[in-house]
Design a protein around this motif. Structure first.
Motif, PDB file in Angstrom:
ATOM      1  N   TRP A   1       3.891   6.547  -4.832  1.00 26.86           N
ATOM      2  CA  TRP A   1       3.463   5.396  -6.151  1.00 26.86           C
ATOM      3  C   TRP A   1       4.023   5.651  -7.824  1.00 26.86           C
ATOM      4  CZ3 TRP A   1       3.574   0.388  -6.597  1.00 26.86           C
ATOM      5  CH2 TRP A   1       3.249  -0.345  -5.584  1.00 26.86           C
ATOM      6  N   ALA A   2       3.978   6.815  -8.030  1.00 26.53           N
ATOM      7  CA  ALA A   2       4.626   7.856  -8.476  1.00 26.53           C
ATOM      8  C   ALA A   2       5.934   7.700  -8.761  1.00 26.53           C
ATOM      9  CB  ALA A   2       4.339   8.784  -8.784  1.00 26.53           C
TER      10      ALA A   2
ATOM     11  N   ASP B   1       6.640   9.827 -17.960  1.00 27.25           N
ATOM     12  CA  ASP B   1       6.075  10.685 -17.919  1.00 27.25           C
ATOM     13  C   ASP B   1       4.778  10.116 -17.365  1.00 27.25           C
ATOM     14  OD1 ASP B   1       6.238  11.794 -19.671  1.00 27.25           O
ATOM     15  OD2 ASP B   1       6.366   9.684 -21.823  1.00 27.25           O
ATOM     16  N   VAL B   2       4.866   9.218 -15.832  1.00 22.46           N
ATOM     17  CA  VAL B   2       4.037   9.045 -14.951  1.00 22.46           C
ATOM     18  C   VAL B   2       3.242   9.974 -14.256  1.00 22.46           C
ATOM     19  CG1 VAL B   2       3.807   7.580 -12.335  1.00 22.46           C
ATOM     20  CG2 VAL B   2       6.477   7.674 -13.868  1.00 22.46           C
ATOM     21  N   THR B   3       2.223   9.159 -13.724  1.00 28.24           N
ATOM     22  CA  THR B   3       0.676   9.910 -13.326  1.00 28.24           C
ATOM     23  C   THR B   3       0.262   8.619 -12.593  1.00 28.24           C
ATOM     24  OG1 THR B   3      -0.733   8.426 -15.167  1.00 28.24           O
ATOM     25  CG2 THR B   3      -0.058  10.683 -15.886  1.00 28.24           C
ATOM     26  N   ALA B   4      -0.330   9.713 -11.555  1.00 32.99           N
ATOM     27  CA  ALA B   4      -1.137   8.439 -10.705  1.00 32.99           C
ATOM     28  C   ALA B   4      -2.098   9.321  -9.933  1.00 32.99           C
ATOM     29  CB  ALA B   4      -0.071   8.461  -9.390  1.00 32.99           C
ATOM     30  N   GLU B   5      -3.094   8.618  -9.974  1.00 32.03           N
ATOM     31  CA  GLU B   5      -4.587   9.553  -9.278  1.00 32.03           C
ATOM     32  C   GLU B   5      -5.482   8.569  -8.735  1.00 32.03           C
ATOM     33  OE1 GLU B   5      -6.917  10.814 -12.031  1.00 32.03           O
ATOM     34  OE2 GLU B   5      -6.276   9.571 -13.375  1.00 32.03           O
TER      35      GLU B   5
ATOM     36  N   ASP C   1       0.792  -0.693  -0.452  1.00 31.30           N
ATOM     37  CA  ASP C   1       0.186   0.059   0.148  1.00 31.30           C
ATOM     38  C   ASP C   1       1.134   1.170   0.062  1.00 31.30           C
ATOM     39  OD1 ASP C   1      -2.562  -1.665   0.234  1.00 31.30           O
ATOM     40  OD2 ASP C   1      -2.890  -1.362   2.312  1.00 31.30           O
ATOM     41  N   TYR C   2       0.862   2.290  -0.934  1.00 30.28           N
ATOM     42  CA  TYR C   2       1.617   3.236  -0.558  1.00 30.28           C
ATOM     43  C   TYR C   2       0.134   4.136  -1.389  1.00 30.28           C
ATOM     44  CZ  TYR C   2       5.355   1.158  -0.349  1.00 30.28           C
ATOM     45  OH  TYR C   2       7.061  -0.268  -0.183  1.00 30.28           O
ATOM     46  N   GLU C   3       0.183   5.806  -1.336  1.00 34.44           N
ATOM     47  CA  GLU C   3      -0.112   6.419  -1.567  1.00 34.44           C
ATOM     48  C   GLU C   3      -0.294   7.160  -3.068  1.00 34.44           C
ATOM     49  OE1 GLU C   3      -2.683   8.263  -0.292  1.00 34.44           O
ATOM     50  OE2 GLU C   3      -2.091   8.316   1.960  1.00 34.44           O
TER      51      GLU C   3
END
Length: 223
Positions: free
Chosen positions: A187-188, A198-202, A181-183
């Motif tokens: 993770w990004a 080009d990393v995205t995390a939402e 588990d990570y926010e």
């Protein structure tokens, strides 16, 4: 994810009803990143799929994998659970589904993929320090890695956590697997350190009346 955990995933898979025959739009196959039916983005996150080699890590009973194939992808699914693999093969006999851990498949394979996806699958339940280098190595330049799972259950409880699978037999001892588990921001950063660009995390908000959203992370192997 270890081979010893396959029993826990068999318990989980046996309790799941499998994908319904059609979605709200009447389609027989579709891609679902979230835990909620007919909700969230679709397969376009993975790029152009027709003719592309795509890998689904933790494909479960094959619902998303079947849709990738229906769109013309040369898709392979990997799952640790014999129960889930059997479900996928029974409903969609044409699918290429392997019963194996994600790490072993990636470490021993020679195929190159245009995209790798994991929906509540191996990306959540495998140490990223082990999995991410393997995923990065199997991607073609410009290839996409995308995965989704629940956001952390408790604020401040990050890294490896325990997920419990309860067998249906009365008095049976629960089985456990690890998840990571990570926010979203963490993770990004983990993906960037592993060589992805080009990393995205939402967090995708849940549908009305539901409490839990879905964390969606995407990165690209540099060309």
């Amino acid at each position: 994810m270890s081979e010893q955990e396959s029993g826990a995933w068999d318990v989980w898979g046996a309790a799941r009803p499998g994908r319904k025959e059609a979605n709200a739009a009447g389609a027989a196959t579709w891609f679902n990143w979230t835990q909620w039916p007919d909700h969230g983005p679709d397969e376009k996150i993975l790029g152009t799929l027709s003719g592309a080699r795509v890998l689904d890590l933790g494909c479960g009973s094959g619902g998303n994998l079947a849709h990738l194939v229906a769109l013309g992808a040369e898709a392979v699914g990997v799952d640790i659970s014999p129960v889930q693999v059997a479900k996928a093969r029974e409903r969609w006999p044409h699918l290429d589904v392997r019963q194996q851990t994600a790490e072993k498949f990636l470490a021993t394979g020679t195929d190159e993929f245009a995209a790798v996806c994991s929906v509540f699958g191996a990306a959540w339940f495998t140490d990223p320090a082990e999995l991410l280098p393997l995923v990065h190595a199997c991607l073609a330049p410009g290839g996409v890695y995308a995965f989704s799972h629940n956001p952390p259950a408790l604020t401040g409880c990050y890294g490896p956590q325990a997920s419990q699978m309860q067998p249906p037999e009365k008095g049976a001892e629960p089985l456990y697997v690890k998840r990571w588990d990570y926010e979203a921001d963490t993770w990004a950063e983990i993906l960037r350190r592993s060589g992805f660009t080009d990393v995205t995390a939402e967090v995708i908000e849940p549908p009305a009346g539901k409490r839990t959203g879905t964390l969606l992370v995407r990165g690209v192997r540099a060309a």
